[in-house]
Design an enzyme around this catalytic site. Structure first.
Site, PDB file in Angstrom:
ATOM      1  N   GLY A 190       0.784  -1.234   0.000  1.00 22.56           N
ATOM      2  CA  GLY A 190       0.000   0.000   0.000  1.00 22.56           C
ATOM      3  C   GLY A 190       0.813   1.280   0.000  1.00 22.56           C
ATOM      4  O   GLY A 190       0.290   2.339   0.335  1.00 22.56           O
ATOM      5  N   THR A 191       2.093   1.211  -0.394  1.00 21.08           N
ATOM      6  CA  THR A 191       2.910   2.434  -0.376  1.00 21.08           C
ATOM      7  C   THR A 191       2.396   3.461  -1.388  1.00 21.08           C
ATOM      8  O   THR A 191       2.394   4.661  -1.107  1.00 21.08           O
ATOM      9  CB  THR A 191       4.386   2.109  -0.660  1.00 21.08           C
ATOM     10  OG1 THR A 191       4.494   1.396  -1.898  1.00 21.08           O
ATOM     11  CG2 THR A 191       4.973   1.259   0.456  1.00 21.08           C
ATOM     12  N   ASN A 192       1.952   3.000  -2.547  1.00 22.90           N
ATOM     13  CA  ASN A 192       1.393   3.928  -3.534  1.00 22.90           C
ATOM     14  C   ASN A 192       0.025   4.451  -3.090  1.00 22.90           C
ATOM     15  O   ASN A 192      -0.315   5.613  -3.318  1.00 22.90           O
ATOM     16  CB  ASN A 192       1.292   3.251  -4.896  1.00 22.90           C
ATOM     17  CG  ASN A 192       2.652   2.995  -5.505  1.00 22.90           C
ATOM     18  OD1 ASN A 192       3.558   3.805  -5.397  1.00 22.90           O
ATOM     19  ND2 ASN A 192       2.805   1.839  -6.139  1.00 22.90           N
TER      20      ASN A 192
ATOM     21  N   MET B 114      -3.513  -7.138  -7.943  1.00 24.73           N
ATOM     22  CA  MET B 114      -2.990  -8.352  -8.548  1.00 24.73           C
ATOM     23  C   MET B 114      -4.095  -9.292  -9.035  1.00 24.73           C
ATOM     24  O   MET B 114      -4.046 -10.507  -8.823  1.00 24.73           O
ATOM     25  CB  MET B 114      -2.077  -9.081  -7.556  1.00 24.73           C
ATOM     26  CG  MET B 114      -0.929  -8.235  -7.043  1.00 24.73           C
ATOM     27  SD  MET B 114       0.080  -7.524  -8.373  1.00 24.73           S
ATOM     28  CE  MET B 114       0.830  -9.006  -9.041  1.00 24.73           C
TER      29      MET B 114
ATOM     30  N   ILE C  67      -6.590  -9.484 -12.618  1.00 23.58           N
ATOM     31  CA  ILE C  67      -6.969  -8.857 -13.879  1.00 23.58           C
ATOM     32  C   ILE C  67      -8.457  -8.510 -13.868  1.00 23.58           C
ATOM     33  O   ILE C  67      -9.302  -9.338 -13.513  1.00 23.58           O
ATOM     34  CB  ILE C  67      -6.653  -9.787 -15.060  1.00 23.58           C
ATOM     35  CG1 ILE C  67      -5.141 -10.007 -15.155  1.00 23.58           C
ATOM     36  CG2 ILE C  67      -7.171  -9.203 -16.368  1.00 23.58           C
ATOM     37  CD1 ILE C  67      -4.735 -11.056 -16.175  1.00 23.58           C
TER      38      ILE C  67
ATOM     39  N   ASN D 204      -4.167   2.285 -14.445  1.00 27.10           N
ATOM     40  CA  ASN D 204      -3.308   1.272 -13.827  1.00 27.10           C
ATOM     41  C   ASN D 204      -1.853   1.735 -13.876  1.00 27.10           C
ATOM     42  O   ASN D 204      -1.404   2.316 -14.866  1.00 27.10           O
ATOM     43  CB  ASN D 204      -3.445  -0.052 -14.583  1.00 27.10           C
ATOM     44  CG  ASN D 204      -2.529  -1.128 -14.021  1.00 27.10           C
ATOM     45  OD1 ASN D 204      -2.571  -1.435 -12.835  1.00 27.10           O
ATOM     46  ND2 ASN D 204      -1.697  -1.706 -14.879  1.00 27.10           N
TER      47      ASN D 204
ATOM     48  N   HIS E 135       1.877   0.445 -14.145  1.00 29.38           N
ATOM     49  CA  HIS E 135       2.587  -0.768 -14.562  1.00 29.38           C
ATOM     50  C   HIS E 135       4.085  -0.487 -14.609  1.00 29.38           C
ATOM     51  O   HIS E 135       4.517   0.506 -15.211  1.00 29.38           O
ATOM     52  CB  HIS E 135       2.102  -1.225 -15.932  1.00 29.38           C
ATOM     53  CG  HIS E 135       2.748  -2.501 -16.399  1.00 29.38           C
ATOM     54  ND1 HIS E 135       2.612  -3.686 -15.716  1.00 29.38           N
ATOM     55  CD2 HIS E 135       3.553  -2.766 -17.463  1.00 29.38           C
ATOM     56  CE1 HIS E 135       3.291  -4.628 -16.332  1.00 29.38           C
ATOM     57  NE2 HIS E 135       3.881  -4.093 -17.391  1.00 29.38           N
TER      58      HIS E 135
ATOM     59  N   ASP F 108      -2.215  -4.249 -20.046  1.00 23.95           N
ATOM     60  CA  ASP F 108      -1.200  -3.186 -20.074  1.00 23.95           C
ATOM     61  C   ASP F 108      -1.011  -2.604 -21.473  1.00 23.95           C
ATOM     62  O   ASP F 108       0.118  -2.304 -21.890  1.00 23.95           O
ATOM     63  CB  ASP F 108       0.146  -3.707 -19.528  1.00 23.95           C
ATOM     64  CG  ASP F 108       0.035  -4.184 -18.086  1.00 23.95           C
ATOM     65  OD1 ASP F 108      -0.636  -3.492 -17.294  1.00 23.95           O
ATOM     66  OD2 ASP F 108       0.604  -5.233 -17.756  1.00 23.95           O
TER      67      ASP F 108
END
Length: 240
Positions: A11-13, A90, A92, A110, A112, A152
């Protein structure tokens, strides 16, 4: 901007987005965290910041992915989100989920850890590092993109080149990638915010003795409004 974050890990982002909203770097707020792992650290971060959490593990034997995301969409509808950010999510997302977000004018983006067209899917950092060691690439990077059914492959909002050095280990390289993730993600969110800002054009189409009439268009709206503005100008024929 009302933001919902999907996360599966540390959860750092997610935390970086929260701090950016709290410090008004992002003009918005995080209304919900959705997490598919009950023991993920991002849940603790949400609780510390009084952000509601929906913990929903995916039970492959009990439901299809379409059914799983249908349940999530029911919850999301309550929050009236403007933006969904997949930040270390994580699992899709399904084409139906993507289409429903689009139909409801919810941006879906997203983060990536690779440059456009390179290393789609999981373990992108490890695959890029291996490719560098095999002299297949000299640099890699990160991108934030709109989510489409192809993994992606959506339109890129912004990207950042991240160098790889000869004395790097996989851990030092991962740390460098994570350092660049947060500002890039915040930049992407603000790009979405700027695109969604209200653009109002007002044209004076008539000026009378007392009133002005304006034609007003809002964003890309095809049918204009008419605004009649009664001024404080006086007419010799004023009467009740």
């Amino acid at each position: 901007m009302n933001i919902i974050v999907f996360a599966s890990g540390s959860g750092t982002n997610f935390e970086a987005i929260i701090k950016a909203t709290q410090n008004r770097i992002i003009k918005g707020f995080v209304s919900l965290l959705i997490c598919n792992k009950p023991d993920a650290n991002c849940i603790k971060i949400a609780e510390e910041n009084d952000i509601p959490v929906l913990v929903k593990p995916y039970q492959k034997k009990e439901q299809t992915r379409d059914e799983y995301y249908k349940d999530i969409l029911i919850e999301i509808e309550k929050y009236k989100a403007d933006l969904i950010v997949l930040a270390g999510w994580m699992l899709i997302v399904t084409p139906t989920f993507i289409t429903t977000c689009k139909d409801n004018e919810i941006n879906l983006i997203n983060l990536h850890p690779a440059l456009p067209g390179h290393f789609p899917g999981i373990n992108a950092i490890e695959r890029a590092f291996e490719a560098y060691q095999n002299n297949e690439i000299k640099e890699t990077g990160l991108m934030v993109h709109h989510v489409v059914p192809e993994i992606d492959a959506g339109k890129v909002l912004c990207q950042e080149i991240v160098p790889i050095f000869g004395n790097d280990t996989i851990d030092s390289f991962k740390n460098r990638m994570q350092y660049f993730e947060k500002p890039l993600l915040i930049k992407a969110i603000n790009t979405i915010l700027k695109q969604n800002e209200n653009i109002i054009n007002m044209t004076n189409i008539y000026t009378g003795k007392v009133s002005n009439v304006y034609e007003i268009t809002h964003n890309n709206q095809k049918q204009p409004y008419l605004a009649i503005y009664h001024t404080d100008r006086l007419s010799a024929f004023n009467r009740n």
